[in-house]
Enzyme design. Structure first.
Site, mmCIF file in Angstrom:
data_model
loop_
_atom_site.group_PDB
_atom_site.id
_atom_site.type_symbol
_atom_site.label_atom_id
_atom_site.label_comp_id
_atom_site.label_asym_id
_atom_site.label_seq_id
_atom_site.Cartn_x
_atom_site.Cartn_y
_atom_site.Cartn_z
ATOM 1 N N LYS A 12 -7.876 1.313 -10.633
ATOM 2 C CA LYS A 12 -9.171 1.479 -9.961
ATOM 3 C C LYS A 12 -8.945 1.777 -8.489
ATOM 4 O O LYS A 12 -7.915 1.433 -7.894
ATOM 5 C CB LYS A 12 -10.042 0.239 -10.131
ATOM 6 C CG LYS A 12 -9.422 -1.085 -9.634
ATOM 7 C CD LYS A 12 -9.576 -1.357 -8.163
ATOM 8 C CE LYS A 12 -8.969 -2.700 -7.762
ATOM 9 N NZ LYS A 12 -8.972 -2.919 -6.287
ATOM 10 N N PRO A 84 1.479 0.765 -9.558
ATOM 11 C CA PRO A 84 2.339 -0.095 -8.733
ATOM 12 C C PRO A 84 1.790 -1.514 -8.638
ATOM 13 O O PRO A 84 0.602 -1.712 -8.397
ATOM 14 C CB PRO A 84 2.367 0.602 -7.378
ATOM 15 C CG PRO A 84 1.180 1.516 -7.373
ATOM 16 C CD PRO A 84 0.956 1.917 -8.792
ATOM 17 N N GLY A 88 -3.113 -3.026 -4.863
ATOM 18 C CA GLY A 88 -4.544 -2.863 -4.627
ATOM 19 C C GLY A 88 -5.246 -1.938 -5.600
ATOM 20 O O GLY A 88 -6.402 -1.589 -5.395
ATOM 21 N N LEU A 89 -4.536 -1.538 -6.665
ATOM 22 C CA LEU A 89 -5.118 -0.628 -7.651
ATOM 23 C C LEU A 89 -5.531 -1.348 -8.934
ATOM 24 O O LEU A 89 -5.916 -0.710 -9.911
ATOM 25 C CB LEU A 89 -4.126 0.494 -7.975
ATOM 26 C CG LEU A 89 -3.738 1.388 -6.794
ATOM 27 C CD1 LEU A 89 -2.617 2.350 -7.201
ATOM 28 C CD2 LEU A 89 -4.942 2.167 -6.281
ATOM 29 N N GLY A 90 -5.428 -2.670 -8.921
ATOM 30 C CA GLY A 90 -5.894 -3.456 -10.061
ATOM 31 C C GLY A 90 -5.036 -3.337 -11.296
ATOM 32 O O GLY A 90 -5.556 -3.461 -12.409
ATOM 33 N N GLY A 91 -3.731 -3.128 -11.149
ATOM 34 C CA GLY A 91 -2.878 -2.931 -12.313
ATOM 35 C C GLY A 91 -2.881 -4.099 -13.279
ATOM 36 O O GLY A 91 -3.092 -3.932 -14.483
ATOM 37 N N GLY A 92 -2.655 -5.310 -12.762
ATOM 38 C CA GLY A 92 -2.667 -6.487 -13.626
ATOM 39 C C GLY A 92 -4.025 -6.723 -14.250
ATOM 40 O O GLY A 92 -4.134 -7.076 -15.434
ATOM 41 N N ASP A 126 -11.279 -8.722 -10.559
ATOM 42 C CA ASP A 126 -11.432 -7.300 -10.858
ATOM 43 C C ASP A 126 -11.580 -7.012 -12.350
ATOM 44 O O ASP A 126 -11.919 -5.887 -12.727
ATOM 45 C CB ASP A 126 -10.216 -6.511 -10.349
ATOM 46 C CG ASP A 126 -10.210 -6.354 -8.842
ATOM 47 O OD1 ASP A 126 -11.302 -6.354 -8.245
ATOM 48 O OD2 ASP A 126 -9.117 -6.225 -8.263
#
Length: 272
Positions: A12, A84, A88-92, A126
């Site tokens: 995201k 990554p 800050g891209l909400g991977g987890g 998130d």
């Protein structure tokens, strides 16, 4: 023969992230325009008597989500990471959201998407937005999500390779006044015009300044995007990833390749 369920977990970007004062539960009150982008992890889930995941994280949100959904069931979950970590891209959170959706179907639980959002809120702030899917306005600490319309847009995402502490970034953020005009509403209004310049100018992240002060590499990544000619750029979440709006997919690929040659991890992406 066991059937493997495969699902993409999309990252995201926070087009806006407005931070208000702390709530009684210790979390900051937020308003954020959250948009899924085409960068993704892949989850492969196989039926199993026990529950396991190969992420290797001490705080494994995939396992946390599965247990919150139904602690009595098992599955083997394999995650191919592309988003990554700590960026800050909400991977987890994306992985957890995808696990909730896929396991709900695999285990024949019949939970509605709204029920999955409620369960996701127990896992991470998130997660509900990513469970609901599509562009959403996220409020509260993340548990209140509403779908909104977003035009198709092309971006460059860049990651400077540093890990930010969300807790530390929030600790250095000055909350905005409740009476301040809404950056999120301004961004949604820009969507309606379809004007790329106006959309780019509407990106606002209240965590960007503290993130950049704590990690100058984030400022450098933003400067690299702007020098490369993006229409507008900001930080996603609490960092360390940054993104910039561009005119086309071809332009996104061109800029991502040029940044990659300079040693910056970068991806050409689009809204989902």
């Amino acid at each position: 023969m066991m059937t493997t369920t495969r699902i993409e977990a999309f990252a995201k970007a926070n087009f806006t992230l407005e931070v208000y004062g702390k709530r009684v539960d210790g979390y900051h009150a937020l308003r954020s325009l959250v948009v899924p982008i085409s960068l993704s992890d892949t989850l492969e889930i196989v039926p199993s008597a026990a529950l396991s995941s190969d992420t290797g994280y001490a705080d494994d949100l995939v396992l946390k989500a599965a247990r919150a959904l139904d602690p009595s069931r098992g599955a083997e979950i394999r995650v191919t990471k592309r988003i990554p970590a700590g960026g800050g891209l909400g991977g987890g959170s994306a992985d957890a959201a995808a696990a909730l959706v896929a396991l709900n179907e695999m285990w024949n639980l019949g939970r509605s998407r709204e029920e999955l959002c409620e369960i996701g809120a127990q896992v991470g702030s998130d997660v509900p937005a990513l469970v609901l899917g599509g562009p959403v306005v996220m409020q509260g600490r993340g548990e209140v999500v509403d779908r909104v319309a977003c035009p198709p847009l092309d971006f460059v995402v860049a990651n400077p390779g540093v890990h930010t502490s969300t807790r530390e970034v929030y600790a250095h953020c000055t909350p905005r006044d409740l009476a301040a005009s809404s950056a999120t509403e301004a961004c949604l209004a820009a969507f309606e015009t379809g004007d790329l310049g106006r959309i780019a100018a509407s990106f606002v992240n209240d965590l960007a300044l503290p993130a950049c002060r704590l990690h100058p590499e984030i400022s450098d990544a933003l400067a690299s995007l702007r020098t490369a000619g993006v229409l507008g750029a900001t930080v996603s979440g609490s960092g360390s990833s940054v993104f910039g709006l561009v005119e086309s997919a071809a332009r996104a690929m061109e800029i991502a390749e040029s940044l990659g040659k300079k040693g910056l991890s970068a991806w050409a992406v689009h809204t989902m």
